[in-house]
Motif scaffolding. Structure first.
Motif, PDB file in Angstrom:
ATOM      1  N   LEU A 645      78.051  72.565  42.343  1.00  0.00           N
ATOM      2  CA  LEU A 645      79.460  72.547  41.928  1.00  0.00           C
ATOM      3  C   LEU A 645      80.332  71.896  42.997  1.00  0.00           C
ATOM      4  CD1 LEU A 645      81.721  73.533  39.955  1.00  0.00           C
ATOM      5  CD2 LEU A 645      81.801  75.627  41.358  1.00  0.00           C
ATOM      6  N   PHE A 646      81.248  71.036  42.533  1.00  0.00           N
ATOM      7  CA  PHE A 646      82.289  70.461  43.380  1.00  0.00           C
ATOM      8  C   PHE A 646      83.633  70.874  42.791  1.00  0.00           C
ATOM      9  CE2 PHE A 646      78.582  67.901  44.144  1.00  0.00           C
ATOM     10  CZ  PHE A 646      78.613  67.656  45.507  1.00  0.00           C
ATOM     11  N   PRO A 647      84.136  72.055  43.188  1.00  0.00           N
ATOM     12  CA  PRO A 647      85.331  72.605  42.536  1.00  0.00           C
ATOM     13  C   PRO A 647      86.575  71.753  42.703  1.00  0.00           C
ATOM     14  CG  PRO A 647      84.709  73.902  44.480  1.00  0.00           C
ATOM     15  CD  PRO A 647      83.607  72.952  44.227  1.00  0.00           C
ATOM     16  N   GLU A 648      86.712  71.097  43.849  1.00  0.00           N
ATOM     17  CA  GLU A 648      87.916  70.285  44.076  1.00  0.00           C
ATOM     18  C   GLU A 648      87.988  69.133  43.091  1.00  0.00           C
ATOM     19  OE1 GLU A 648      90.161  70.464  46.944  1.00  0.00           O
ATOM     20  OE2 GLU A 648      89.350  72.464  47.299  1.00  0.00           O
ATOM     21  N   GLU A 649      86.857  68.487  42.840  1.00  0.00           N
ATOM     22  CA  GLU A 649      86.826  67.362  41.903  1.00  0.00           C
ATOM     23  C   GLU A 649      86.618  67.799  40.456  1.00  0.00           C
ATOM     24  OE1 GLU A 649      84.792  65.741  45.713  1.00  0.00           O
ATOM     25  OE2 GLU A 649      84.923  67.637  44.624  1.00  0.00           O
ATOM     26  N   GLN A 650      86.398  69.110  40.236  1.00  0.00           N
ATOM     27  CA  GLN A 650      86.105  69.643  38.905  1.00  0.00           C
ATOM     28  C   GLN A 650      84.891  68.919  38.299  1.00  0.00           C
ATOM     29  OE1 GLN A 650      89.760  70.859  36.520  1.00  0.00           O
ATOM     30  NE2 GLN A 650      90.654  69.286  37.852  1.00  0.00           N
ATOM     31  N   GLN A 651      83.862  68.823  39.139  1.00  0.00           N
ATOM     32  CA  GLN A 651      82.630  68.146  38.741  1.00  0.00           C
ATOM     33  C   GLN A 651      81.436  69.063  38.993  1.00  0.00           C
ATOM     34  OE1 GLN A 651      82.379  65.020  37.450  1.00  0.00           O
ATOM     35  NE2 GLN A 651      84.518  64.419  37.667  1.00  0.00           N
ATOM     36  N   LEU A 652      80.442  68.952  38.144  1.00  0.00           N
ATOM     37  CA  LEU A 652      79.200  69.686  38.312  1.00  0.00           C
ATOM     38  C   LEU A 652      78.057  68.688  38.271  1.00  0.00           C
ATOM     39  CD1 LEU A 652      77.982  72.591  38.507  1.00  0.00           C
ATOM     40  CD2 LEU A 652      77.646  72.473  36.030  1.00  0.00           C
ATOM     41  N   LEU A 653      77.273  68.652  39.336  1.00  0.00           N
ATOM     42  CA  LEU A 653      76.159  67.717  39.440  1.00  0.00           C
ATOM     43  C   LEU A 653      74.881  68.400  38.936  1.00  0.00           C
ATOM     44  CD1 LEU A 653      76.450  64.856  40.626  1.00  0.00           C
ATOM     45  CD2 LEU A 653      75.286  65.670  42.675  1.00  0.00           C
ATOM     46  N   LEU A 654      74.170  67.749  38.020  1.00  0.00           N
ATOM     47  CA  LEU A 654      72.929  68.279  37.459  1.00  0.00           C
ATOM     48  C   LEU A 654      71.761  67.469  38.001  1.00  0.00           C
ATOM     49  CD1 LEU A 654      74.082  68.589  33.729  1.00  0.00           C
ATOM     50  CD2 LEU A 654      74.225  70.317  35.529  1.00  0.00           C
ATOM     51  N   LEU A 655      70.803  68.145  38.634  1.00  0.00           N
ATOM     52  CA  LEU A 655      69.715  67.455  39.315  1.00  0.00           C
ATOM     53  C   LEU A 655      68.373  67.874  38.732  1.00  0.00           C
ATOM     54  CD1 LEU A 655      71.868  68.683  41.759  1.00  0.00           C
ATOM     55  CD2 LEU A 655      70.741  66.778  42.890  1.00  0.00           C
ATOM     56  N   GLY A 656      67.538  66.877  38.408  1.00  0.00           N
ATOM     57  CA  GLY A 656      66.199  67.137  37.924  1.00  0.00           C
ATOM     58  C   GLY A 656      66.200  67.843  36.577  1.00  0.00           C
ATOM     59  N   GLY A 657      65.111  68.533  36.286  1.00  0.00           N
ATOM     60  CA  GLY A 657      64.973  69.247  35.022  1.00  0.00           C
ATOM     61  C   GLY A 657      63.961  68.582  34.108  1.00  0.00           C
ATOM     62  N   GLY A 658      63.480  69.342  33.154  1.00  0.00           N
ATOM     63  CA  GLY A 658      62.483  68.855  32.206  1.00  0.00           C
ATOM     64  C   GLY A 658      61.359  69.865  32.090  1.00  0.00           C
ATOM     65  N   GLY A 659      60.208  69.391  31.663  1.00  0.00           N
ATOM     66  CA  GLY A 659      59.091  70.307  31.520  1.00  0.00           C
ATOM     67  C   GLY A 659      57.880  69.657  30.889  1.00  0.00           C
ATOM     68  N   ASN A 660      56.814  70.439  30.789  1.00  0.00           N
ATOM     69  CA  ASN A 660      55.568  70.018  30.155  1.00  0.00           C
ATOM     70  C   ASN A 660      55.687  70.316  28.668  1.00  0.00           C
ATOM     71  OD1 ASN A 660      52.952  69.336  29.522  1.00  0.00           O
ATOM     72  ND2 ASN A 660      52.061  71.193  30.379  1.00  0.00           N
ATOM     73  N   CYS A 661      55.961  69.317  27.867  1.00  0.00           N
ATOM     74  CA  CYS A 661      56.351  69.497  26.470  1.00  0.00           C
ATOM     75  C   CYS A 661      55.144  69.588  25.548  1.00  0.00           C
ATOM     76  CB  CYS A 661      57.277  68.366  26.038  1.00  0.00           C
ATOM     77  SG  CYS A 661      58.757  68.238  27.064  1.00  0.00           S
ATOM     78  N   PHE A 662      54.475  70.740  25.570  1.00  0.00           N
ATOM     79  CA  PHE A 662      53.327  71.024  24.729  1.00  0.00           C
ATOM     80  C   PHE A 662      52.302  69.893  24.904  1.00  0.00           C
ATOM     81  CE2 PHE A 662      51.417  71.662  20.324  1.00  0.00           C
ATOM     82  CZ  PHE A 662      50.729  72.800  20.692  1.00  0.00           C
ATOM     83  N   SER A 663      51.752  69.374  23.811  1.00  0.00           N
ATOM     84  CA  SER A 663      50.755  68.306  23.917  1.00  0.00           C
ATOM     85  C   SER A 663      51.396  66.925  23.923  1.00  0.00           C
ATOM     86  CB  SER A 663      49.771  68.400  22.743  1.00  0.00           C
ATOM     87  OG  SER A 663      50.456  68.293  21.502  1.00  0.00           O
ATOM     88  N   PHE A 664      52.729  66.883  23.988  1.00  0.00           N
ATOM     89  CA  PHE A 664      53.429  65.604  23.879  1.00  0.00           C
ATOM     90  C   PHE A 664      53.580  64.898  25.218  1.00  0.00           C
ATOM     91  CE2 PHE A 664      55.828  68.459  20.752  1.00  0.00           C
ATOM     92  CZ  PHE A 664      54.806  68.376  19.825  1.00  0.00           C
ATOM     93  N   GLY A 665      53.258  65.581  26.311  1.00  0.00           N
ATOM     94  CA  GLY A 665      53.403  64.980  27.625  1.00  0.00           C
ATOM     95  C   GLY A 665      54.471  65.696  28.436  1.00  0.00           C
ATOM     96  N   THR A 666      54.639  65.246  29.659  1.00  0.00           N
ATOM     97  CA  THR A 666      55.601  65.849  30.575  1.00  0.00           C
ATOM     98  C   THR A 666      56.831  64.964  30.675  1.00  0.00           C
ATOM     99  OG1 THR A 666      53.798  66.841  31.838  1.00  0.00           O
ATOM    100  CG2 THR A 666      55.947  66.730  32.907  1.00  0.00           C
ATOM    101  N   TYR A 667      58.001  65.605  30.616  1.00  0.00           N
ATOM    102  CA  TYR A 667      59.249  64.838  30.678  1.00  0.00           C
ATOM    103  C   TYR A 667      60.065  65.272  31.889  1.00  0.00           C
ATOM    104  CZ  TYR A 667      63.649  62.650  29.504  1.00  0.00           C
ATOM    105  OH  TYR A 667      64.779  61.880  29.551  1.00  0.00           O
ATOM    106  N   PHE A 668      60.552  64.289  32.634  1.00  0.00           N
ATOM    107  CA  PHE A 668      61.460  64.523  33.748  1.00  0.00           C
ATOM    108  C   PHE A 668      62.767  63.793  33.462  1.00  0.00           C
ATOM    109  CE2 PHE A 668      57.108  64.167  35.520  1.00  0.00           C
ATOM    110  CZ  PHE A 668      56.938  65.463  35.969  1.00  0.00           C
ATOM    111  N   ASN A 669      63.888  64.478  33.619  1.00  0.00           N
ATOM    112  CA  ASN A 669      65.167  63.780  33.483  1.00  0.00           C
ATOM    113  C   ASN A 669      65.216  62.641  34.490  1.00  0.00           C
ATOM    114  OD1 ASN A 669      66.222  65.429  31.438  1.00  0.00           O
ATOM    115  ND2 ASN A 669      67.014  66.917  32.902  1.00  0.00           N
TER     116      ASN A 669
END
Length: 684
Positions: A645-669
């Protein structure tokens, strides 16, 4: 579509049978289901991952539930006509043999239809396997040029294209299928591989052909969200795209589809609902303890993107026979959106190498430096537990540059842990608590990371790792939380919840005195939260806010608790929220001007896409904000991510994320994303 293209598409669809058959064989080998015949019907063996096993298990149980309900109803009354099971696109399924060995075909028979090559291959497999022939009894094959590949007194296999309905109708009649007898039609991951017009014609044909029938369908849905888009990409890559999902995207649309085609009653539900409502708790516990497991997000998302449907025609058969009404799985949809938070890719070199990962932790060292460590992601061209750190440096406004760096020096190295926590001690010091190396191997010991930049150097800071207290069993946990709290002007780190090798959820808590790095006992009054992991925690007014998480029965929680500082310690308080929020986990949380923000995550009680839930901590009122992803490459998976969180700029930074999506493969943002929170201040 040209004839050659249709042939290639058919070949691709047929190949999905081989993969599915191996998964079913592996499922039985690991004790999820009792099926002595799956391995006999498929050449070769394969050991599937626990996530694949769970996915195929709930599929098998959903279909078995429907078949048993039909057989028990139609075969129970003496003198009733012989019941029929017509399996469309049956592939290498062992249904006939499982029913026969349990005596459930005394008053019933099975017809199977699949592409000619698939049907003939299965028929030959049966003819060559004495254990299978012993169950079918005397058999024969059809005349040359016939569609009949295998025939016994209660079992027939036909090689036909389901798109050629006139030939299908004639061949089934010739093979003895009685349009007036009670009939169960099965289509397990079949209709979606047909063009929408062909699928519609098949559904309507079945409604017209059988006067007393139940049609059971299992297949995919919900194509619009991030998991659904990745699922579609997978099947397009296999040249077997999922057709009709845009026309029938959810359970309600599928029900309407069958009712409009001539079926008189219909009910459909996703596999999360089936699992909770139609499997006994004891059976769920058995399955959940068969193998080490730690992919809850992907398990729930897979179940949310598949449905089981039962449509019925006739007086004696009803879909309520299959799915009686149940209130065990209430839908808890989020409130109507109060606003939108626009998302955008941060400018500059954004992610750079190394932040395509999930299950990591991130910390803001100083206003322009973000350090991320651990997790599972991409490193040196492969997917693995990530050993390198990621540094995101701010150059101007919201322009960032990312870089991947290794451990420096001859001391300890990063041990590859994930689902740990990281806490800033100073501009250069970070404390790492807990985590795991595998679902059966906790990451032991506290790590301290030191980020040092040489004077006048343009290079990124170096990171050194120091390890101590290797035998500390307090931190033999992961998916927990660590929050900075205060008591009598002393700083402590409050470690709460998580899971361990021995316990699926933990409900205990511990205080680490920051100055001396020792565990201390502090009085805590009030009734504490139920055990949970994958919850969120953030500091507020000297205490800690605990929100959501996954409970002991692997069901998401909606409760929010405040560890409130009092004169001689802390007090647990439950925060009443109206309207009720949708239970969620694997989200992140921040407090902005007295409002708790729950960002992303996974939920199973609603088909909506999790956005940002805003809770006014002074009133308990909740509001929902959608995330506008118009300017962000799709898909964007907001679970197993971190946020700053950057409260002064009213911004929220989202880093990484994803997962092993069943038999469809692995996804990374693929990108670091920022949310513009400025519309939140407009409500004040």
């Amino acid at each position: 579509m040209g004839s050659r293209s249709r042939e290639r598409r058919a070949e691709a669809v047929q190949s999905t049978n081989d993969s599915s058959a191996l998964s079913k064989s592996s499922l039985a080998a690991r004790g999820y289901v009792h099926d002595a015949f799956a391995a006999l019907l498929v050449p070769g063996t394969a050991r599937r991952a626990p996530l694949i096993h769970r996915g195929y298990y709930v599929r098998a149980r959903a279909v078995r539930h429907c078949v048993r309900a039909f057989v028990e109803r139609t075969c129970a009354a003496p003198g009733s006509p012989r019941a029929q099971i017509l399996s469309l696109g049956a592939g290498s399924d062992s249904l006939y043999f499982r029913l026969k060995t349990t005596g459930r075909l005394a008053e019933a028979a099975v017809w199977e239809v699949d592409f000619p090559d698939v049907a003939e291959r299965k028929a030959q497999r049966i003819r060559d396997t004495p254990d299978l022939c012993a169950l079918t009894g005397p058999f024969q094959r059809g005349d040359p040029g016939s569609n009949l590949c295998f025939e016994s007194s209660d079992y027939r296999i036909l090689g036909l294209d389901l798109r050629q309905l006139q030939r299908l109708d004639q061949a089934l009649a010739a093979a003895g299928l009685d349009a007036a007898a009670p009939t169960l039609l099965l289509a397990e991951a079949v209709l979606t591989y047909l063009e929408p017009d062909d699928a519609a014609a098949l559904i309507a044909w079945a409604a017209q052909r059988f006067s007393n029938a139940i049609f059971v369908v299992y297949e995919q849905m919900r194509p619009q969200d991030a998991f659904g888009e990745f699922m579609q990409q997978h099947f397009r890559h296999l040249n077997s795209p999922l057709n009709g999902l845009d026309l029938f995207p959810d359970a309600e649309a599928q029900q309407k589809r069958f009712l409009q085609a001539g079926w008189t009653a219909c009910r459909a539900m996703d596999l999360n609902e089936f699992y909770r409502c139609f499997l006994p708790a004891e059976e769920r516990r058995r399955v959940e303890n068969l193998e080490p497991f730690d992919e809850f997000e992907e398990w729930h998302l897979k179940c949310a993107h598949y449905f089981i449907l039962a449509a019925s025609r006739g007086d004696s058969l009803s879909q309520t026979l299959v799915f009686p009404p149940s209130e065990m799985f209430p839908r808890i949809d989020p409130a109507s959106p109060s606003g939108v938070f626009p998302a955008s890719v941060v400018t500059g070199d954004t992610q750079g190498p190394g932040l395509r990962r999930y299950g990591h932790a991130s910390v803001l060292l100083s206003p322009g430096v973000i350090l991320s460590a651990g997790g599972f992601g991409e490193q040196e061209g492969r997917h693995c537990r990530v050993s390198k750190f990621h540094m995101l440096l701010r150059y101007s406004d919201f322009e960032w540059k990312g870089n991947q760096i290794g451990s420096w020096g001859t001391g300890a190295q990063w041990d590859g842990r994930l689902y740990h926590t990281m806490t800033r001690l100073s501009d250069t010091q970070v404390l790492v608590l807990g985590g795991r190396l595998s679902p059966v191997t906790p990451a032991l010991g506290i790590l301290q990371l030191s980020c040092v930049k040489e004077d006048n150097s343009s290079e990124d800071p170096n990171v050194t790792v120091t390890k101590f207290s290797p035998e500390d069993s307090t931190l033999s946990r992961w998916r927990h939380s660590t929050t900075e709290v205060s008591c009598e002007n002393q700083k402590y780190l409050f470690v709460y919840g998580g899971r361990s090798v021995a316990e699926p959820v933990l409900s205990d808590w511990h205080f680490l005195h920051v100055g001396t790095m020792t565990w201390v006992s502090i009085p805590v009054e009030g009734e504490g939260p139920e055990g949970r992991h994958s919850h969120s925690a953030c500091s507020w007014q000297g205490g800690a806010l605990i929100a959501g998480g996954l409970g002991a029965s692997e069901e998401p929680l909606s409760s929010v608790f405040f560890l409130k500082p009092i004169t001689c310690g802390f007090l647990w308080e439950s925060i009443a929220i109206q309207p009720p929020i949708t239970p969620r986990y694997s989200h992140t949380a921040h407090v902005v001007n007295g409002k708790l923000l729950l960002v992303g995550g996974v939920w199973i009680h609603s088909s909506a896409v999790p956005g940002v839930t805003v809770i006014d901590l002074s009133t308990g009122l909740s509001f929902e904000y959608q995330i506008d992803t118009t300017c962000v490459p799709w898909p964007l998976m907001l679970h197993n991510h971190t946020s700053i969180l950057f409260p002064e700029e009213q911004q929220l930074l989202l880093l990484g994320g994803g997962g092993n999506c069943f038999s469809f493969g692995t996804y990374f943002n693929p990108h670091t994303v920022t949310l513009d929170l400025s519309s939140l201040s407009a409500r004040q």
